[in-house]
Design a protein around this motif. Structure first.
Motif, PDB file in Angstrom:
ATOM      1  N   LEU A   1       6.130  -1.598  -1.949  1.00 25.32           N
ATOM      2  CA  LEU A   1       4.802  -1.623  -2.578  1.00 25.32           C
ATOM      3  C   LEU A   1       4.088  -2.949  -2.330  1.00 25.32           C
ATOM      4  N   GLN A   2       4.856  -4.040  -2.270  1.00 23.78           N
ATOM      5  CA  GLN A   2       4.238  -5.344  -2.006  1.00 23.78           C
ATOM      6  C   GLN A   2       3.552  -5.398  -0.641  1.00 23.78           C
ATOM      7  N   GLN A   3       4.027  -4.587   0.302  1.00 25.07           N
ATOM      8  CA  GLN A   3       3.489  -4.637   1.663  1.00 25.07           C
ATOM      9  C   GLN A   3       2.278  -3.735   1.851  1.00 25.07           C
ATOM     10  N   VAL A   4       2.008  -2.885   0.861  1.00 28.37           N
ATOM     11  CA  VAL A   4       0.905  -1.934   1.012  1.00 28.37           C
ATOM     12  C   VAL A   4      -0.436  -2.640   1.234  1.00 28.37           C
ATOM     13  N   PRO A   5      -0.808  -3.669   0.463  1.00 26.97           N
ATOM     14  CA  PRO A   5      -2.095  -4.329   0.728  1.00 26.97           C
ATOM     15  C   PRO A   5      -2.210  -4.885   2.148  1.00 26.97           C
ATOM     16  N   ALA A   6      -1.170  -5.570   2.632  1.00 30.92           N
ATOM     17  CA  ALA A   6      -1.216  -6.106   3.998  1.00 30.92           C
ATOM     18  C   ALA A   6      -1.267  -4.991   5.031  1.00 30.92           C
ATOM     19  N   ALA A   7      -0.600  -3.873   4.746  1.00 31.01           N
ATOM     20  CA  ALA A   7      -0.574  -2.756   5.703  1.00 31.01           C
ATOM     21  C   ALA A   7      -1.932  -2.090   5.842  1.00 31.01           C
ATOM     22  N   VAL A   8      -2.777  -2.204   4.803  1.00 28.22           N
ATOM     23  CA  VAL A   8      -4.105  -1.566   4.877  1.00 28.22           C
ATOM     24  C   VAL A   8      -5.217  -2.621   4.900  1.00 28.22           C
ATOM     25  N   ALA A   9      -4.855  -3.862   5.321  1.00 27.83           N
ATOM     26  CA  ALA A   9      -5.832  -4.950   5.500  1.00 27.83           C
ATOM     27  C   ALA A   9      -6.561  -5.298   4.213  1.00 27.83           C
ATOM     28  N   GLN A  10      -5.813  -5.275   3.114  1.00 27.17           N
ATOM     29  CA  GLN A  10      -6.384  -5.654   1.826  1.00 27.17           C
ATOM     30  C   GLN A  10      -5.604  -6.855   1.282  1.00 27.17           C
ATOM     31  N   GLY A  11      -6.262  -7.674   0.491  1.00 26.71           N
ATOM     32  CA  GLY A  11      -5.594  -8.782  -0.170  1.00 26.71           C
ATOM     33  C   GLY A  11      -5.188  -8.389  -1.573  1.00 26.71           C
ATOM     34  N   ALA A  12      -4.010  -8.840  -2.005  1.00 30.42           N
ATOM     35  CA  ALA A  12      -3.545  -8.556  -3.367  1.00 30.42           C
ATOM     36  C   ALA A  12      -3.956  -9.704  -4.277  1.00 30.42           C
ATOM     37  N   PRO A  13      -4.746  -9.444  -5.332  1.00 30.21           N
ATOM     38  CA  PRO A  13      -5.160 -10.514  -6.245  1.00 30.21           C
ATOM     39  C   PRO A  13      -3.946 -11.189  -6.883  1.00 30.21           C
ATOM     40  N   ALA A  14      -4.006 -12.511  -7.014  1.00 32.69           N
ATOM     41  CA  ALA A  14      -2.896 -13.264  -7.602  1.00 32.69           C
ATOM     42  C   ALA A  14      -2.654 -12.812  -9.036  1.00 32.69           C
ATOM     43  N   GLY A  15      -1.387 -12.645  -9.376  1.00 32.79           N
ATOM     44  CA  GLY A  15      -1.019 -12.296 -10.745  1.00 32.79           C
ATOM     45  C   GLY A  15      -1.038 -10.817 -11.040  1.00 32.79           C
ATOM     46  N   THR A  16      -1.469  -9.988 -10.086  1.00 35.24           N
ATOM     47  CA  THR A  16      -1.525  -8.541 -10.302  1.00 35.24           C
ATOM     48  C   THR A  16      -0.138  -7.940 -10.103  1.00 35.24           C
ATOM     49  N   ARG A  17       0.236  -7.023 -10.976  1.00 35.85           N
ATOM     50  CA  ARG A  17       1.537  -6.376 -10.824  1.00 35.85           C
ATOM     51  C   ARG A  17       1.592  -5.575  -9.528  1.00 35.85           C
ATOM     52  N   THR A  18       2.785  -5.505  -8.969  1.00 37.74           N
ATOM     53  CA  THR A  18       2.956  -4.892  -7.648  1.00 37.74           C
ATOM     54  C   THR A  18       2.431  -3.473  -7.596  1.00 37.74           C
ATOM     55  N   LEU A  19       2.754  -2.658  -8.592  1.00 38.53           N
ATOM     56  CA  LEU A  19       2.366  -1.253  -8.585  1.00 38.53           C
ATOM     57  C   LEU A  19       0.848  -1.101  -8.630  1.00 38.53           C
ATOM     58  N   SER A  20       0.197  -1.847  -9.515  1.00 40.23           N
ATOM     59  CA  SER A  20      -1.258  -1.743  -9.627  1.00 40.23           C
ATOM     60  C   SER A  20      -1.961  -2.337  -8.400  1.00 40.23           C
ATOM     61  N   ALA A  21      -1.391  -3.410  -7.819  1.00 39.88           N
ATOM     62  CA  ALA A  21      -1.987  -4.005  -6.615  1.00 39.88           C
ATOM     63  C   ALA A  21      -1.937  -3.018  -5.452  1.00 39.88           C
ATOM     64  N   ALA A  22      -0.828  -2.310  -5.293  1.00 37.51           N
ATOM     65  CA  ALA A  22      -0.708  -1.316  -4.222  1.00 37.51           C
ATOM     66  C   ALA A  22      -1.699  -0.171  -4.439  1.00 37.51           C
ATOM     67  N   TRP A  23      -1.822   0.258  -5.696  1.00 36.39           N
ATOM     68  CA  TRP A  23      -2.741   1.349  -6.001  1.00 36.39           C
ATOM     69  C   TRP A  23      -4.193   0.936  -5.715  1.00 36.39           C
ATOM     70  N   ASP A  24      -4.573  -0.267  -6.154  1.00 34.00           N
ATOM     71  CA  ASP A  24      -5.937  -0.750  -5.921  1.00 34.00           C
ATOM     72  C   ASP A  24      -6.234  -0.870  -4.426  1.00 34.00           C
ATOM     73  N   ALA A  25      -5.232  -1.315  -3.662  1.00 30.86           N
ATOM     74  CA  ALA A  25      -5.435  -1.445  -2.210  1.00 30.86           C
ATOM     75  C   ALA A  25      -5.701  -0.095  -1.568  1.00 30.86           C
ATOM     76  N   LEU A  26      -5.020   0.940  -2.035  1.00 35.32           N
ATOM     77  CA  LEU A  26      -5.221   2.282  -1.476  1.00 35.32           C
ATOM     78  C   LEU A  26      -6.540   2.880  -1.936  1.00 35.32           C
ATOM     79  N   VAL A  27      -6.935   2.581  -3.163  1.00 34.80           N
ATOM     80  CA  VAL A  27      -8.197   3.120  -3.687  1.00 34.80           C
ATOM     81  C   VAL A  27      -9.394   2.526  -2.956  1.00 34.80           C
ATOM     82  N   HIS A  28      -9.330   1.228  -2.656  1.00 35.69           N
ATOM     83  CA  HIS A  28     -10.464   0.533  -2.039  1.00 35.69           C
ATOM     84  C   HIS A  28     -10.278   0.320  -0.528  1.00 35.69           C
ATOM     85  N   ILE A  29      -9.529   1.198   0.087  1.00 37.37           N
ATOM     86  CA  ILE A  29      -9.212   1.036   1.502  1.00 37.37           C
ATOM     87  C   ILE A  29     -10.479   1.157   2.372  1.00 37.37           C
TER      88      ILE A  29
END
Length: 548
Positions: free
Chosen positions: A146-174
């Motif tokens: 899940l940690q790699q999902v943002p990098a895999a879809v060219a998204q940045g993970a906001p600092a302090g965001t939980r892994t599950l929610s960061a992956a979900w947000d990256a997929l939603v805003h792809i």
């Protein structure tokens, strides 16, 4: 006593015995070290980035901590460095306290692990149940993916965001225009890592896949984010400044990191001991070595280190027999720092994300999961609960809760197998035998079952009982609560005029029963007997004295 202390201290230090097989195995050790170094390079970079401390810190950790742990650790074939589990724990620390806190928390955690080894806590890992370990591993694998999902879809993970929610947000805003490029790199990595072992098992698939993806990006001019600048030498070691306020702030994080480092390192060493014909490992010395490794890593600007199960397995399969292989692995990575940082800095971040995604799947054993789920409902529940808590909440809490749940089910199982059995007196019946109750304690008498045993012994269905024989020879486990309950039972029965005779106390229970006053509650010291025939004969003499 002094001689014993000196001997224990000497056991925790390096010795010539560590290299006893080197004369015959040095070629295999060097080859294994080179192989592991090649495998470790992309993982060190990826875990450094994943933890938030950067690729350089991951590489420095693999070099420095890997070398120190190899020399001072308790396993001959363990390979140490940055790991996925440590990256998962360290990421929220970096997000909350910032990069400057990493050096201090790394050193603090190293000191705690070192102290655990010196004080002999290394064997505590044997008390962690198998379903908890496997649930923890499954949860870690899920988090790494899940940690790699943002990098895999060219998204940045906001600092302090939980892994599950960061992956979900990256997929939603792809954004597919950018994500198509990075997902293509991930696909190349995954396909290469799956296909190359089928071509030849000796090919280092992760490094080869990264090289292929990096060349493809450069040749076709694909615009994706890369690692960026890396140091061309090791930094000067400096112990971090520690004031009282910083120590108070970071001590909780240091304890969590130290606990994870100890658990993961000892588990890895235990797995290595079952794989390699190099003899057992010393868990206390392993903690000493891992503690020193993290302290040194923190001084050089690295991150906390642990034993790495995947790299250790590669080391063993490559024929390693002594610590020289792990030392060579660190020297190979050191050569990369001084000679090859320019090409390494061009590696796409999405390529490392792909490596970690494939690695996370390889951490999961479908066969092991099936075995646990088919074992018992309690073990399956413990496994799933540990995995879910690991993903959704906290790693250390997951292990703690998993151990508590496993302990609860274990105690419940012991309690269910514990019983009080009312037995008939052997041989021909004699007048008055109906006044004798012979009770056998089976299994365990501890805090979880003591009250139930008390209710069974004081039986309202036999109101005319005048003598009770309590047989204890079949009692396997007894704790202070059980012994205290037994003392209360004896006191209550004697107060009602019922004579208590205890038969067959096991030697290991004698001191506890004496200390809590069980024997003092008996009417006479002759009511403690070893022979069943003597106990029955003595009971019949008491019945015979009763007025009719």
């Amino acid at each position: 006593m002094i001689t014993s202390a000196v001997g224990n201290l000497a056991r925790l230090l390096p010795s010539r015995h560590d290299y006893a097989e080197l004369r015959t195995s040095w070629r295999r050790d060097i080859l294994a070290g080179v192989t592991v170094g090649v495998v470790a390079l992309p993982l060190a970079l990826a875990f450094g980035i994943s933890s938030g401390v950067g690729a350089a810190a991951g590489l420095i950790t693999a070099v420095v901590a890997g070398l120190v742990a190899a020399v001072f650790g308790g396993s001959h074939v363990q390979v140490s460095g940055p790991t996925g589990a440590m990256a998962v724990v360290l990421a929220p620390v970096v997000a909350q306290f910032g990069l400057p806190s990493v050096a201090l928390v790394t050193v603090l955690a190293g000191v705690l692990v070192f102290a655990a080894g010196v004080t002999g806590l290394g064997r505590a890992v044997t008390f962690i149940p198998w379903p908890v370990i496997e649930g923890f591993t499954l949860g870690i694998a899920a988090i790494i993916f899940l940690q790699q999902v943002p990098a895999a879809v060219a998204q940045g993970a906001p600092a302090g965001t939980r892994t599950l929610s960061a992956a979900w947000d990256a997929l939603v805003h792809i954004e597919w225009s950018s994500a198509a490029k990075t997902l293509g790199v991930v696909a190349v990595i995954a396909a290469s890592m799956i296909a190359l072992p089928r071509v030849h098992r000796g090919i280092p698939e992760s490094l080869t896949a990264v090289v292929v993806a990096t060349l493809a990006v450069a040749v076709f001019g694909i615009s994706v984010a890369s690692i960026g600048e890396l140091p061309s030498r090791l930094p000067t070691p400096v112990l971090p400044h520690a004031d009282a306020g910083a120590l108070r702030t970071l001590v909780g994080a240091a304890v969590a990191i130290a606990a994870l480092a100890a658990i993961e390192s000892l588990l890895s060493a235990r797995v290595a001991a079952t794989m390699a014909p190099t003899g057992p490992y010393d868990p206390d010395r392993e903690l000493v070595g891992q503690g020193l490794a993290s302290i040194t890593s923190g001084a050089f600007g690295g991150m906390p280190a642990t034993g790495a199960i995947a790299r250790t397995a590669v080391n063993v399969r490559s024929g390693a027999r002594t610590r020289v292989s792990a030392i060579v692995h660190s020297l190979i990575l050191l050569a990369v720092v001084y000679l090859a940082t320019a090409p390494v800095s061009a590696i796409p971040l999405s390529a490392l994300a792909g490596v970690l995604m494939v690695t996370s799947f390889r951490m999961i054993s479908a066969g092991t999961i099936r075995k646990i789920l088919r074992s018992t409902r309690s073990d399956a529940l413990t496994f799933l609960l540990t995995a879910v808590i690991t993903v959704c909440f906290d790693l250390i809490e997951a292990v703690e809760i998993g151990i508590v749940v496993a302990a609860f089910f274990a105690l419940r199982g012991v309690a269910r197998r514990s019983s009080v059995v009312r037995e008939e007196l052997p041989g021909p019946s004699k007048p008055g035998d109906e006044q004798i109750a012979m009770l056998r304690l089976d299994g365990a008498m501890f805090f979880g079952v003591a009250e139930r045993i008390s209710s069974a012994i004081i039986d309202t269905d036999h109101p005319h009982t005048s003598v009770v024989i309590i047989r204890m020879s079949q009692l396997g486990m007894l704790d202070a609560t059980g012994a205290h309950t037994l003392a209360q039972i004896c006191t209550e029965l004697e107060a009602r005029g019922i004579t208590v005779i205890i038969k067959g106390v096991r030697h290991e229970h004698m001191e506890l029963l004496t200390n809590v006053g069980v024997f003092e509650s008996l009417r006479h010291e002759n009511h403690l007997l070893d022979s069943l025939n003597e106990a029955i004969s003595h009971a019949r003499t008491h019945v015979a004295r009763q007025p009719h």
